[in-house]
Design a protein around this motif. Structure first.
Motif, PDB file in Angstrom:
ATOM      1  N   LYS A   1       0.837  -1.219   0.000  1.00 27.90           N
ATOM      2  CA  LYS A   1       0.000   0.000   0.000  1.00 27.90           C
ATOM      3  C   LYS A   1       0.863   1.256   0.000  1.00 27.90           C
ATOM      4  O   LYS A   1       0.579   2.220  -0.715  1.00 27.90           O
ATOM      5  CB  LYS A   1      -0.875   0.034   1.267  1.00 27.90           C
ATOM      6  CG  LYS A   1      -2.156  -0.749   1.182  1.00 27.90           C
ATOM      7  CD  LYS A   1      -2.961  -0.469   2.472  1.00 27.90           C
ATOM      8  CE  LYS A   1      -4.165  -1.373   2.567  1.00 27.90           C
ATOM      9  NZ  LYS A   1      -4.770  -1.316   3.922  1.00 27.90           N
TER      10      LYS A   1
ATOM     11  N   ARG B   1       2.315   1.634  -3.504  1.00 30.26           N
ATOM     12  CA  ARG B   1       1.346   2.083  -4.516  1.00 30.26           C
ATOM     13  C   ARG B   1       0.945   3.545  -4.305  1.00 30.26           C
ATOM     14  O   ARG B   1       0.704   4.275  -5.267  1.00 30.26           O
ATOM     15  CB  ARG B   1       0.121   1.191  -4.526  1.00 30.26           C
ATOM     16  CG  ARG B   1      -0.786   1.530  -5.696  1.00 30.26           C
ATOM     17  CD  ARG B   1      -1.839   0.501  -5.927  1.00 30.26           C
ATOM     18  NE  ARG B   1      -3.016   0.739  -5.100  1.00 30.26           N
ATOM     19  CZ  ARG B   1      -4.062  -0.082  -5.048  1.00 30.26           C
ATOM     20  NH1 ARG B   1      -4.048  -1.211  -5.736  1.00 30.26           N
ATOM     21  NH2 ARG B   1      -5.098   0.195  -4.302  1.00 30.26           N
ATOM     22  N   ALA B   2       0.882   3.955  -3.041  1.00 31.04           N
ATOM     23  CA  ALA B   2       0.517   5.351  -2.773  1.00 31.04           C
ATOM     24  C   ALA B   2       1.566   6.302  -3.359  1.00 31.04           C
ATOM     25  O   ALA B   2       1.249   7.400  -3.818  1.00 31.04           O
ATOM     26  CB  ALA B   2       0.376   5.576  -1.272  1.00 31.04           C
TER      27      ALA B   2
ATOM     28  N   PRO C   1       1.900   5.196  -8.207  1.00 33.99           N
ATOM     29  CA  PRO C   1       0.565   4.696  -8.573  1.00 33.99           C
ATOM     30  C   PRO C   1       0.578   3.728  -9.755  1.00 33.99           C
ATOM     31  O   PRO C   1      -0.374   2.950  -9.898  1.00 33.99           O
ATOM     32  CB  PRO C   1      -0.215   5.969  -8.936  1.00 33.99           C
ATOM     33  CG  PRO C   1       0.552   7.096  -8.345  1.00 33.99           C
ATOM     34  CD  PRO C   1       1.981   6.667  -8.256  1.00 33.99           C
ATOM     35  N   SER C   2       1.618   3.745 -10.592  1.00 36.26           N
ATOM     36  CA  SER C   2       1.647   2.795 -11.717  1.00 36.26           C
ATOM     37  C   SER C   2       1.801   1.358 -11.233  1.00 36.26           C
ATOM     38  O   SER C   2       1.560   0.428 -11.988  1.00 36.26           O
ATOM     39  CB  SER C   2       2.790   3.143 -12.681  1.00 36.26           C
ATOM     40  OG  SER C   2       4.051   2.851 -12.100  1.00 36.26           O
TER      41      SER C   2
ATOM     42  N   ALA D   1       0.019  -0.891  -9.536  1.00 39.30           N
ATOM     43  CA  ALA D   1      -1.294  -1.242  -8.984  1.00 39.30           C
ATOM     44  C   ALA D   1      -1.193  -2.522  -8.156  1.00 39.30           C
ATOM     45  O   ALA D   1      -1.799  -2.636  -7.093  1.00 39.30           O
ATOM     46  CB  ALA D   1      -2.302  -1.424 -10.108  1.00 39.30           C
TER      47      ALA D   1
ATOM     48  N   GLY E   1       8.183   9.600  -5.528  1.00 37.20           N
ATOM     49  CA  GLY E   1       7.544   8.804  -6.579  1.00 37.20           C
ATOM     50  C   GLY E   1       8.528   8.239  -7.578  1.00 37.20           C
ATOM     51  O   GLY E   1       8.128   7.699  -8.613  1.00 37.20           O
TER      52      GLY E   1
ATOM     53  N   ALA F   1       7.827   9.823 -11.511  1.00 43.65           N
ATOM     54  CA  ALA F   1       7.058  10.996 -11.085  1.00 43.65           C
ATOM     55  C   ALA F   1       7.753  12.276 -11.543  1.00 43.65           C
ATOM     56  O   ALA F   1       7.106  13.214 -12.017  1.00 43.65           O
ATOM     57  CB  ALA F   1       6.895  10.996  -9.564  1.00 43.65           C
TER      58      ALA F   1
ATOM     59  N   THR G   1       4.753   7.109 -17.369  1.00 48.40           N
ATOM     60  CA  THR G   1       4.171   5.938 -16.709  1.00 48.40           C
ATOM     61  C   THR G   1       4.635   4.667 -17.404  1.00 48.40           C
ATOM     62  O   THR G   1       4.232   4.401 -18.537  1.00 48.40           O
ATOM     63  CB  THR G   1       2.627   6.006 -16.737  1.00 48.40           C
ATOM     64  OG1 THR G   1       2.228   7.259 -16.178  1.00 48.40           O
ATOM     65  CG2 THR G   1       2.024   4.868 -15.925  1.00 48.40           C
TER      66      THR G   1
ATOM     67  N   ARG H   1       0.624  -2.457 -14.008  1.00 49.56           N
ATOM     68  CA  ARG H   1      -0.820  -2.479 -14.261  1.00 49.56           C
ATOM     69  C   ARG H   1      -1.416  -3.802 -13.809  1.00 49.56           C
ATOM     70  O   ARG H   1      -0.828  -4.870 -14.012  1.00 49.56           O
ATOM     71  CB  ARG H   1      -1.083  -2.303 -15.763  1.00 49.56           C
ATOM     72  CG  ARG H   1      -0.766  -0.936 -16.318  1.00 49.56           C
ATOM     73  CD  ARG H   1      -1.701  -0.592 -17.483  1.00 49.56           C
ATOM     74  NE  ARG H   1      -1.786  -1.646 -18.483  1.00 49.56           N
ATOM     75  CZ  ARG H   1      -0.948  -1.759 -19.512  1.00 49.56           C
ATOM     76  NH1 ARG H   1       0.039  -0.900 -19.676  1.00 49.56           N
ATOM     77  NH2 ARG H   1      -1.092  -2.737 -20.388  1.00 49.56           N
ATOM     78  N   ARG H   2      -2.614  -3.724 -13.238  1.00 50.99           N
ATOM     79  CA  ARG H   2      -3.302  -4.916 -12.731  1.00 50.99           C
ATOM     80  C   ARG H   2      -3.414  -6.005 -13.800  1.00 50.99           C
ATOM     81  O   ARG H   2      -3.097  -7.171 -13.564  1.00 50.99           O
ATOM     82  CB  ARG H   2      -4.695  -4.497 -12.241  1.00 50.99           C
ATOM     83  CG  ARG H   2      -5.637  -5.643 -11.902  1.00 50.99           C
ATOM     84  CD  ARG H   2      -6.920  -5.134 -11.301  1.00 50.99           C
ATOM     85  NE  ARG H   2      -6.672  -4.469 -10.019  1.00 50.99           N
ATOM     86  CZ  ARG H   2      -6.601  -5.117  -8.853  1.00 50.99           C
ATOM     87  NH1 ARG H   2      -6.776  -6.425  -8.794  1.00 50.99           N
ATOM     88  NH2 ARG H   2      -6.357  -4.468  -7.743  1.00 50.99           N
TER      89      ARG H   2
END
Ligand SMILES: *Cc1c(COP(=O)(O)O)cnc(C)c1O
Length: 436
Positions: A101, A104-105, A108-109, A111, A252, A256, A261, A283-284
């Motif tokens: 967590k 990812r925070a 963000p890429s 997931a 990031g 970032a 991304t 990515r998920r």
């Protein structure tokens, strides 16, 4: 007291009787700069203490992880607390979700995140995933970018565009190396040409967005965007190897800072707080190809280890403090400016590269933008500087193709002492260049 490494030299000789070259990772051996590596007894804050009784201001930081300094109390206490609950379970824990967590925070890429035990394992697994996902075999890497020591990435090949991979190390099968195509970093035209010839076979481009393993090299304006655009156009994945730059150049990472991304990101170093770690994520839809969610196999007996996760959570907790990176970057810029002033007073030509808490000097007057230009820097001048700094209690990475890592534990006095030591060391360099 004169600087001496007599005890370390004896221990180094003994270590060679038991361990190949006396070390468990080659660059520690001082092969490049010559001499004896100090054997370390302890570390705290910005300092290393060796078995000869020398103290050093440390700018290696275990090659990147120690961003909050050595034996940081918050990390040490969390570990002390965790160790009483056992060191490994081989079963899921809340710690793994918590660290995922936090990652990812910040990134963000990523997931979904899978933890492994080293950066090498992260990039190795990311390549397998990219190949499994795209059903293609070829990989593109840049000369001078280091992604760990597994077979697919242990090639740099020659310069120019599409050089077919020649193994850098005996033991890497040519068939494996041949699936790795190499281009020069910052060479957008070379990459475009490579994709024009091989685009349909390329599973992924893996790249250090900010290379830190050929010294510190910065991307030219628009270069990373071109890499992103080409990979997308040809349906290849873009893998950012941020094992070094992640949580280092900024919270990031490089993605970032440059606003790019990637499809998959590899992490390591900082996220383990000094314990062995790696991670890959993206990515998920891509990450769900990894077992057991999907068919691409990857596993690890000690992956997500509770001590490692604990050290990572404690470290990421500290670096979330507002202003953490601003202060670190400012401190690094101040060191860079101080060192530069001393070099210029001596009339020495150097290239200074800095991003966030990474900083690197290249001795010479030519701009450095890729592996070839990095290797043109003056090795003899660097070695002179390195040994003069070490003798004054400043621990730099023992190779001109490495970078300085600043930590939040470095004080203003540390920086002043480093600049003062540089003044002396640059005098030795000027002397060396005159004699040569
Ligand atoms: C250090 C590093 C690796 C390898 O990580 P290990 O934990 O040493 O296996 C991979 N990629 C980059 C960019 C690194 O700096």
């Amino acid at each position: 007291m004169a600087f001496s490494l007599d005890k370390s030299a004896r221990d180094f000789a003994e270590a060679k009787q038991y361990i190949p070259g006396g070390v468990n990772s080659p660059v520690r051996s001082f092969r490049s700069v010559g001499g004896t590596p100090p054997f370390i007894a302890a570390a705290r804050g910005s300092k290393l203490y060796d078995i000869d009784g020398n103290t050093y201001i440390d700018y290696v930081g275990s090659w990147g992880p120690m961003i909050v300094g050595h034996a940081c109390p918050a990390v040490t206490e969390a570990l002390r607390d965790a160790i009483g609950r056992g060191t490994s379970y081989g079963a899921p824990t809340l710690l793994e979700t918590e660290l995922a967590k936090l990652i990812r925070a910040a990134v963000p890429s990523m997931a979904l995140v899978r933890f492994v035990n080293s950066g090498t394992e992260a990039t190795m697994s990311a390549l397998r995933l990219a190949r499994g996902y795209t059903k293609r075999n070829k990989i593109v890497k840049c000369a001078g970018c280091y992604h760990g020591h597994h077979d697919s990435l242990l090639t740099k090949a020659g310069s120019g565009a599409a050089t077919l991979g020649i193994p850098d190390s005996p033991g890497v099968p040519e068939s494996v190396a041949a699936a790795t195509l190499t281009v020069n970093y910052n060479d957008a035209a070379g990459l475009t040409e490579l994709f024009r010839c091989h685009g349909g076979d390329i599973a992924a481009v893996i790249i250090e967005p900010v290379p830190g393993n050929m010294g510190l090299v910065l991307p030219r304006d628009g270069y990373l965007q071109t890499v992103r655009d080409i990979t997308k156009e040809y349906g290849a994945l873009l893998i950012f190897d941020e094992v070094m730059s992640g949580f280092r150049v900024g919270h990031g990472g490089a993605q970032a800072i440059f606003g790019i991304t990637p499809d998959i990101t590899c992490l390591g170093k900082v996220i383990g707080g000094g314990l062995p770690v790696g991670a890959y994520g993206g990515r998920r839809e891509i990450m769900e190809h990894v077992a057991p969610a999907g068919p691409v196999y990857q596993a690890g007996t000690l992956s997500g280890n509770p001590l490692v996760m604990t050290a990572g959570i404690a470290t990421l907790g500290i670096i979330q403090t507002p202003g953490f990176y601003e202060s670190l970057t400012e401190k690094t810029a101040r060191l860079c400016a101080g060192v530069r002033e001393q070099a210029e007073k001596r009339g020495l030509a150097l290239q200074y590269h800095q991003i966030g808490s990474m900083f690197c000097l290249f001795f010479g007057n030519r701009p450095v933008y890729d592996y070839d230009s990095a290797r043109e820097a003056d090795v003899g001048a660097f070695n002179t500087y390195f040994h003069a700094m070490l003798a004054q209690g400043i621990n730099l990475a023992p190779s001109p193709l490495e970078t300085v890592f600043m930590s939040s534990a470095h004080s203003d006095e540390d920086i002043a002492a480093t600049v003062a030591a540089s003044k002396v060391a640059f005098a030795s360099v000027a002397e060396y260049l005159k004699r040569r």
